[in-house]
Design an enzyme around this catalytic site. Structure first.
Site, PDB file in Angstrom:
ATOM      1  N   SER A  41       5.700  96.496 -43.618  1.00  0.00           N
ATOM      2  CA  SER A  41       6.442  95.888 -42.695  1.00  0.00           C
ATOM      3  C   SER A  41       7.895  95.157 -43.168  1.00  0.00           C
ATOM      4  CB  SER A  41       5.513  94.685 -41.926  1.00  0.00           C
ATOM      5  OG  SER A  41       5.235  93.869 -42.826  1.00  0.00           O
ATOM      6  N   LYS A 100      11.667  86.817 -45.310  1.00  0.00           N
ATOM      7  CA  LYS A 100      11.426  87.630 -44.323  1.00  0.00           C
ATOM      8  C   LYS A 100      10.886  86.627 -43.081  1.00  0.00           C
ATOM      9  CE  LYS A 100       7.147  90.987 -43.531  1.00  0.00           C
ATOM     10  NZ  LYS A 100       5.926  91.484 -44.217  1.00  0.00           N
ATOM     11  N   SER A 132       2.768  95.663 -47.339  1.00  0.00           N
ATOM     12  CA  SER A 132       4.310  95.520 -46.943  1.00  0.00           C
ATOM     13  C   SER A 132       5.368  94.917 -47.840  1.00  0.00           C
ATOM     14  CB  SER A 132       4.021  94.561 -45.688  1.00  0.00           C
ATOM     15  OG  SER A 132       3.353  95.057 -44.726  1.00  0.00           O
TER      16      SER A 132
HETATM   17  N1  GLN Z   1       1.220  98.768 -43.269  1.00  0.00           N
HETATM   18  C1  GLN Z   1       0.030  97.910 -43.157  1.00  0.00           C
HETATM   19  C2  GLN Z   1      -0.237  97.711 -41.751  1.00  0.00           C
HETATM   20  O1  GLN Z   1       0.258  98.109 -41.005  1.00  0.00           O
HETATM   21  C3  GLN Z   1       0.326  96.880 -44.228  1.00  0.00           C
HETATM   22  C4  GLN Z   1       0.985  95.539 -43.392  1.00  0.00           C
HETATM   23  C5  GLN Z   1       1.392  94.431 -44.236  1.00  0.00           C
HETATM   24  O2  GLN Z   1       1.107  94.362 -45.552  1.00  0.00           O
HETATM   25  N2  GLN Z   1       1.515  93.546 -43.774  1.00  0.00           N
HETATM   26  O3  GLN Z   1      -1.094  96.735 -41.558  1.00  0.00           O
END
Ligand code: GLN
Length: 509
Positions: free
Chosen positions: A154, A79, A178
């Site tokens: 994400s 990532k 994410s």
């Molecule tokens: N979807 C969550 C957010 O927008 C989690 C993001 C993540 O785990 N990086 O904060």
């Protein structure tokens, strides 16, 4: 012969047996990326030359009988939130466009030290804020099951790369879900380790008290093998836990028989009900029944504070993020935008750069976080959220006095259509309802493919949560459930995916 549909464990065995070379495996992955990534857009950067060079070095080691690890020679995608020498790290943001870090994240260094060729960097929501990868400044990633749908976020890039057979393994990061939510909506496996179990050194921070890097794979054993490589104490991360960890691969192998007798499983009352897609709930209930048949004792467990987790998260995360993102000031990294006019002040350059370099979601959270931390509001918002966080940890502690693991659906719905929730931040945030409590409490979680929802034929996920430090339970119980599922489905869920995933160009060579 290499087969891109093999699991990483199968590739590792074939490498050890001399049946395939790392160069062949890596080239097959690169061919697959060339064939399908124009449609999927899982990668922001592909390092073909670097990966092949690392693969050749791996083959030389294998020939000399000195493999660095069981996964030596198995290619991987990373990532774009983790720093990498020789490759850009953008976090999906324009503000870091073209930035090539001067150092490797500890996770990346460990991959290199274990001999895994790094294929490239995967797409993500900007600074890991989002649940759909649509907030990437470089365009969205698409779900290999249906290209009109989101791959989760994400870390949609890592999940889609693995689901589309572009990489057997990937690294993700999980601050509120994410790794797990993209796993759920792409039919892949994702693990958020115990907070402090995997070094955060070189992981560009979203919210330091919540962030954790972890494996994204197609099977539980593959995640376990990867966790063995990336985990463990790191003096460069002050929150890294200094202890010996058991072999997660051994735990996964132990569980693979499918026996769950003696295991106590708690179904979380608060993570079901209204707003949960019926087809997701049906599959979840079927898996609970499967666990009972395999000998598990299943009880319902209430965690009453979980209903406040979202609210607490969306104060704590923006607060930490607003402080972390202050360093992107046009002076130190990446983008610098000169405003109109003569001799702008440093502050004007910063303002113009941050205005052009950050997307809407990032700006939204910076404003929210700065507000929550401002004097006069600090106690009312940030302080309250921290208290809720303590209550959530207590709910987990009480629950784990009764059961070995907790389960819930990973996400309330299957993959939604691109654009569907882009203009509705709250609807987007709701995707992480079930995953956020684990980040707030620091406990580990795994998401497993959990069958297709009847109404749309798309993958759903099941999440298993364990007490802090008991990550091995996720692998033991996760591997057992995976075996039970594959008996039901006649093979892995991904084998049921439509054309794109089944395409075989570049698959054998
Ligand atoms: N979807 C969550 C957010 O927008 C989690 C993001 C993540 O785990 N990086 O904060």
């Amino acid at each position: 012969m290499s087969d891109i549909r093999q699991t990483a464990a199968q590739m590792a065995a074939a490498l050890a047996a001399g049946e395939v070379t790392s160069v062949q495996l890596t080239q097959a992955a690169l061919d697959r990326i060339a064939a399908v990534d124009g449609q999927v857009h899982a990668f922001l950067h592909v390092d073909a030359a670097g990966a092949l060079e690392q693969a050749a070095a791996s083959d030389a080691r294998r020939a000399g009988g000195t493999a660095l690890s069981p996964l030596d020679g198995v290619p991987i995608a990373v990532k774009d939130a983790l720093t990498t020498t020789g490759m850009p790290t953008t976090c999906g943001s324009k503000i870091l466009e073209g930035w090539v870090p001067p150092y490797d994240a500890t996770v990346v260094r460990r991959l290199r030290e274990a001999g895994l060729p790094i294929l490239g960097k995967t797409n993500m929501d900007e600074f890991a804020m989002g649940s759909s990868t649509e907030h990437s400044a470089y365009g969205p990633t698409r779900n290999p099951w249906d290209l009109d749908r989101i791959p989760g976020g994400s870390g949609g890039g890592s999940a889609a790369a693995v689901a589309a057979y572009e990489a057997p393994l990937a690294i993700g990061t999980d601050t509120g879900g994410s790794i797990r939510q993209p796993g759920a909506v792409t039919g892949t496996v994702g693990v958020k380790p115990t907070y402090g179990g995997v070094s955060r050194y070189g992981l560009v921070a979203l919210a330091n008290s919540l962030d954790q890097a972890g494996p994204v794979t197609r099977t539980v054993l593959d995640s376990a093998m990867l966790h063995d490589v990336i985990g463990g104490h790191d003096p460069l991360d002050s929150t890294s836990i200094d202890q010996e960890w058991p072999s997660f691969a051994d735990a996964a192998r132990e569980g693979a028989g499918g026996d769950l007798s003696g295991v106590k499983v708690g179904v979380i009352t608060e993570l079901s009900g209204e707003g949960w897609q019926p087809g997701v709930m049906t599959r979840f209930q079927e898996s609970v029944d499967l666990m009972v048949k395999a000998g598990a004792e299943v009880v319902e467990v209430s965690c009453p504070s979980f209903v406040h987790a979202m609210a607490a998260y969306y104060l704590i995360l923006p607060a930490e993020a607003s402080s972390n993102l202050a360093k992107f000031d046009a002076m130190r990294y990446g983008l610098r935008v000169w405003p109109e006019g003569d001799a702008p002040s440093a502050e004007e350059v910063m303002r113009a750069t941050r205005d052009a370099g950050f997307g809407d979601e990032v700006k939204r959270r910076i404003i929210l976080g700065t507000y929550a931390l401002s004097s006069g509001y600090y106690d009312a918002y940030y302080g309250q959220a921290q208290k809720v966080r303590t209550l959530i940890s207590r709910d987990f502690e009480a629950a784990f006095e009764q059961v070995d693991v907790l389960v819930s659906p990973t996400a309330p719905t299957t993959a939604f259509k691109l654009g569907e929730k882009l203009d509705d931040p709250l609807a987007m945030y709701l995707n992480d309802l079930a995953t956020i409590p684990a980040n707030l409490a620091g406990v580990p979680g795994i998401s497993l493919p959990n069958g297709l929802a009847a109404e749309d034929g798309l993958p759903s996920g099941l999440q298993i949560l364990a007490p802090a430090l008991a990550d091995d339970r996720l692998y033991r119980i996760g591997a057992a459930l995976e075996t039970l599922h594959e008996r039901e489905w006649g093979g892995p869920l991904l084998a049921q995916a439509p054309a794109l995933v089944e395409q075989t160009e570049g698959e054998t060579r």
